[in-house]
Design a protein around this motif. Structure first.
Motif, PDB file in Angstrom:
ATOM      1  N   LEU A  77      -2.794 -51.147 -24.426  1.00  0.00           N
ATOM      2  CA  LEU A  77      -1.502 -50.391 -24.349  1.00  0.00           C
ATOM      3  C   LEU A  77      -0.183 -50.989 -24.740  1.00  0.00           C
ATOM      4  N   ALA A  78       0.037 -52.247 -23.940  1.00  0.00           N
ATOM      5  CA  ALA A  78       1.242 -53.183 -24.045  1.00  0.00           C
ATOM      6  C   ALA A  78       1.157 -53.691 -25.327  1.00  0.00           C
ATOM      7  N   ARG A  79       0.285 -54.414 -25.976  1.00  0.00           N
ATOM      8  CA  ARG A  79       0.026 -54.945 -27.202  1.00  0.00           C
ATOM      9  C   ARG A  79       0.317 -53.787 -28.299  1.00  0.00           C
ATOM     10  N   ASN A  80       0.230 -52.534 -28.135  1.00  0.00           N
ATOM     11  CA  ASN A  80       0.381 -51.672 -29.057  1.00  0.00           C
ATOM     12  C   ASN A  80       1.627 -50.821 -28.888  1.00  0.00           C
ATOM     13  N   GLY A  81       2.824 -51.667 -28.160  1.00  0.00           N
ATOM     14  CA  GLY A  81       4.290 -51.119 -28.051  1.00  0.00           C
ATOM     15  C   GLY A  81       4.391 -50.059 -26.892  1.00  0.00           C
ATOM     16  N   VAL A  82       3.361 -49.906 -25.872  1.00  0.00           N
ATOM     17  CA  VAL A  82       3.253 -49.072 -24.727  1.00  0.00           C
ATOM     18  C   VAL A  82       4.015 -49.955 -23.601  1.00  0.00           C
ATOM     19  N   LEU A  83       4.857 -49.308 -22.611  1.00  0.00           N
ATOM     20  CA  LEU A  83       5.124 -50.158 -21.397  1.00  0.00           C
ATOM     21  C   LEU A  83       4.226 -49.496 -20.418  1.00  0.00           C
ATOM     22  N   SER A  84       3.203 -50.348 -19.917  1.00  0.00           N
ATOM     23  CA  SER A  84       1.986 -50.052 -19.128  1.00  0.00           C
ATOM     24  C   SER A  84       2.562 -50.177 -17.773  1.00  0.00           C
ATOM     25  N   ILE A  85       2.606 -49.176 -16.771  1.00  0.00           N
ATOM     26  CA  ILE A  85       3.195 -49.340 -15.296  1.00  0.00           C
ATOM     27  C   ILE A  85       1.639 -49.227 -14.454  1.00  0.00           C
ATOM     28  N   VAL A  86       1.383 -50.344 -13.812  1.00  0.00           N
ATOM     29  CA  VAL A  86      -0.048 -50.336 -13.082  1.00  0.00           C
ATOM     30  C   VAL A  86       0.356 -50.410 -11.687  1.00  0.00           C
ATOM     31  N   PRO A  87       0.350 -49.524 -10.859  1.00  0.00           N
ATOM     32  CA  PRO A  87       0.547 -49.231  -9.460  1.00  0.00           C
ATOM     33  C   PRO A  87      -0.963 -49.354  -8.982  1.00  0.00           C
ATOM     34  N   VAL A  88      -1.406 -50.585  -8.964  1.00  0.00           N
ATOM     35  CA  VAL A  88      -2.842 -50.743  -8.370  1.00  0.00           C
ATOM     36  C   VAL A  88      -2.902 -52.044  -7.463  1.00  0.00           C
ATOM     37  N   ILE A  89      -3.511 -51.845  -6.120  1.00  0.00           N
ATOM     38  CA  ILE A  89      -3.493 -53.089  -5.230  1.00  0.00           C
ATOM     39  C   ILE A  89      -3.938 -54.186  -5.732  1.00  0.00           C
ATOM     40  N   ALA A  90      -4.983 -54.067  -6.456  1.00  0.00           N
ATOM     41  CA  ALA A  90      -5.430 -55.510  -6.917  1.00  0.00           C
ATOM     42  C   ALA A  90      -5.576 -56.579  -5.882  1.00  0.00           C
ATOM     43  N   PRO A  91      -6.468 -56.592  -4.822  1.00  0.00           N
ATOM     44  CA  PRO A  91      -6.098 -57.599  -3.606  1.00  0.00           C
ATOM     45  C   PRO A  91      -6.392 -59.121  -3.720  1.00  0.00           C
ATOM     46  N   TYR A  92      -7.020 -59.180  -4.978  1.00  0.00           N
ATOM     47  CA  TYR A  92      -7.285 -60.810  -5.251  1.00  0.00           C
ATOM     48  C   TYR A  92      -6.506 -61.383  -6.201  1.00  0.00           C
ATOM     49  N   ALA A  93      -6.028 -62.624  -5.812  1.00  0.00           N
ATOM     50  CA  ALA A  93      -5.205 -63.433  -6.833  1.00  0.00           C
ATOM     51  C   ALA A  93      -5.854 -63.525  -7.940  1.00  0.00           C
ATOM     52  N   ASP A  94      -7.222 -64.137  -7.909  1.00  0.00           N
ATOM     53  CA  ASP A  94      -8.202 -64.561  -9.188  1.00  0.00           C
ATOM     54  C   ASP A  94      -8.311 -63.285 -10.006  1.00  0.00           C
ATOM     55  N   SER A  95      -8.342 -62.142  -9.615  1.00  0.00           N
ATOM     56  CA  SER A  95      -8.503 -60.985 -10.520  1.00  0.00           C
ATOM     57  C   SER A  95      -7.421 -60.892 -11.181  1.00  0.00           C
ATOM     58  N   ARG A  96      -6.238 -60.839 -10.632  1.00  0.00           N
ATOM     59  CA  ARG A  96      -4.663 -60.291 -10.909  1.00  0.00           C
ATOM     60  C   ARG A  96      -4.380 -61.714 -12.098  1.00  0.00           C
ATOM     61  N   GLU A  97      -4.774 -62.841 -11.627  1.00  0.00           N
ATOM     62  CA  GLU A  97      -4.665 -64.180 -12.701  1.00  0.00           C
ATOM     63  C   GLU A  97      -5.674 -63.976 -14.067  1.00  0.00           C
ATOM     64  N   ALA A  98      -6.874 -63.343 -13.974  1.00  0.00           N
ATOM     65  CA  ALA A  98      -7.474 -62.999 -15.101  1.00  0.00           C
ATOM     66  C   ALA A  98      -6.766 -61.980 -16.152  1.00  0.00           C
ATOM     67  N   VAL A  99      -6.059 -61.117 -15.520  1.00  0.00           N
ATOM     68  CA  VAL A  99      -5.385 -60.088 -16.088  1.00  0.00           C
ATOM     69  C   VAL A  99      -4.238 -60.723 -16.810  1.00  0.00           C
ATOM     70  N   ARG A 100      -3.521 -61.519 -15.930  1.00  0.00           N
ATOM     71  CA  ARG A 100      -2.489 -62.278 -16.751  1.00  0.00           C
ATOM     72  C   ARG A 100      -2.896 -63.193 -17.846  1.00  0.00           C
ATOM     73  N   LYS A 101      -4.022 -63.672 -17.842  1.00  0.00           N
ATOM     74  CA  LYS A 101      -4.539 -64.781 -18.720  1.00  0.00           C
ATOM     75  C   LYS A 101      -4.790 -63.588 -19.969  1.00  0.00           C
ATOM     76  N   ARG A 102      -5.393 -62.739 -20.086  1.00  0.00           N
ATOM     77  CA  ARG A 102      -5.617 -61.717 -21.053  1.00  0.00           C
ATOM     78  C   ARG A 102      -4.466 -61.388 -21.835  1.00  0.00           C
ATOM     79  N   HIS A 103      -3.370 -61.032 -21.169  1.00  0.00           N
ATOM     80  CA  HIS A 103      -2.163 -60.777 -21.626  1.00  0.00           C
ATOM     81  C   HIS A 103      -1.591 -62.179 -22.361  1.00  0.00           C
ATOM     82  N   ASP A 104      -1.574 -63.074 -21.626  1.00  0.00           N
ATOM     83  CA  ASP A 104      -1.281 -64.406 -22.444  1.00  0.00           C
ATOM     84  C   ASP A 104      -1.960 -64.677 -23.756  1.00  0.00           C
ATOM     85  N   VAL A 105      -3.173 -64.460 -23.781  1.00  0.00           N
ATOM     86  CA  VAL A 105      -3.744 -64.700 -25.005  1.00  0.00           C
ATOM     87  C   VAL A 105      -3.452 -63.928 -26.193  1.00  0.00           C
ATOM     88  N   SER A 106      -3.033 -62.734 -25.652  1.00  0.00           N
ATOM     89  CA  SER A 106      -2.631 -61.723 -26.790  1.00  0.00           C
ATOM     90  C   SER A 106      -1.019 -61.804 -27.199  1.00  0.00           C
TER      91      SER A 106
END
Length: 183
Positions: A77-106
């Protein structure tokens, strides 16, 4: 209000304990952004679990799968011009880091916001009755109580909701986006 400035997307991931105020901030922020003409989606954790992640439990592996699914949708969504707001606990730092890396790649902007409400305040709010059920022995694996929560080490923003109104918390996140030219 040029179309090109409105077409730039980003993901704002609001992480924090249950009843910290993530969804309230997300809805308030989304309303303000929409009123200004932005394309906005709120990827609420409860809705995602009912549909996109139906059947997943709350083991570490299932929580990671859930976070990665949400992260993929947010990034697309964000890559296609949408502001994605994600209110999700995501308790583990490594899971959130993987999401960050996905964004960095694009090359897609990603902001991790720690909704840093203390567990005692969250327990008093107890929006969904989770803390009461856990205290009564009817719920196991409550994030931040008897299941881990790893706070972000280096969030883009820390929001202490116990000291702010929901509007003030949402305004702080809005200011972060405005500072980056996204609002």
């Amino acid at each position: 209000m040029s179309t090109s400035s409105r077409a730039r997307g980003a993901t704002v991931w609001l992480t924090g304990l249950p009843s910290a105020g993530k969804t309230t901030i997300a809805r308030t922020l989304a309303g303000r952004l929409r009123s200004e003409g932005h394309r906005v989606e709120v990827l609420d954790g409860d809705e995602i679990r009912r549909f996109l992640s139906a059947g997943l439990g709350f083991s570490r592996a299932d929580r990671n799968t859930n976070v990665q699914r949400i992260g993929l949708v947010a990034e697309v969504l964000a890559r296609n011009g949408v502001l994605s707001i994600v209110p999700v606990i995501a308790p583990y730092a490594d899971s959130r880091e993987a999401v960050r890396k996905r964004h960095d790649v694009s090359g897609t902007p990603y902001f991790e916001v720690h909704v840093a409400t203390p567990v005692e305040v969250c327990s008093e709010r107890d929006v969904k009755g989770l803390y009461a059920r856990q205290a009564a022995g009817r719920l196991k694996g409550l994030t931040g109580v008897d299941d881990p929560y790893e706070p972000p080490a280096d969030p883009a923003l820390v929001v202490p909701t116990q000291h702010q109104t929901p509007d003030e918390s949402a305004a702080a996140v809005y200011a972060l986006l405005a500072d980056r030219g996204l609002a």
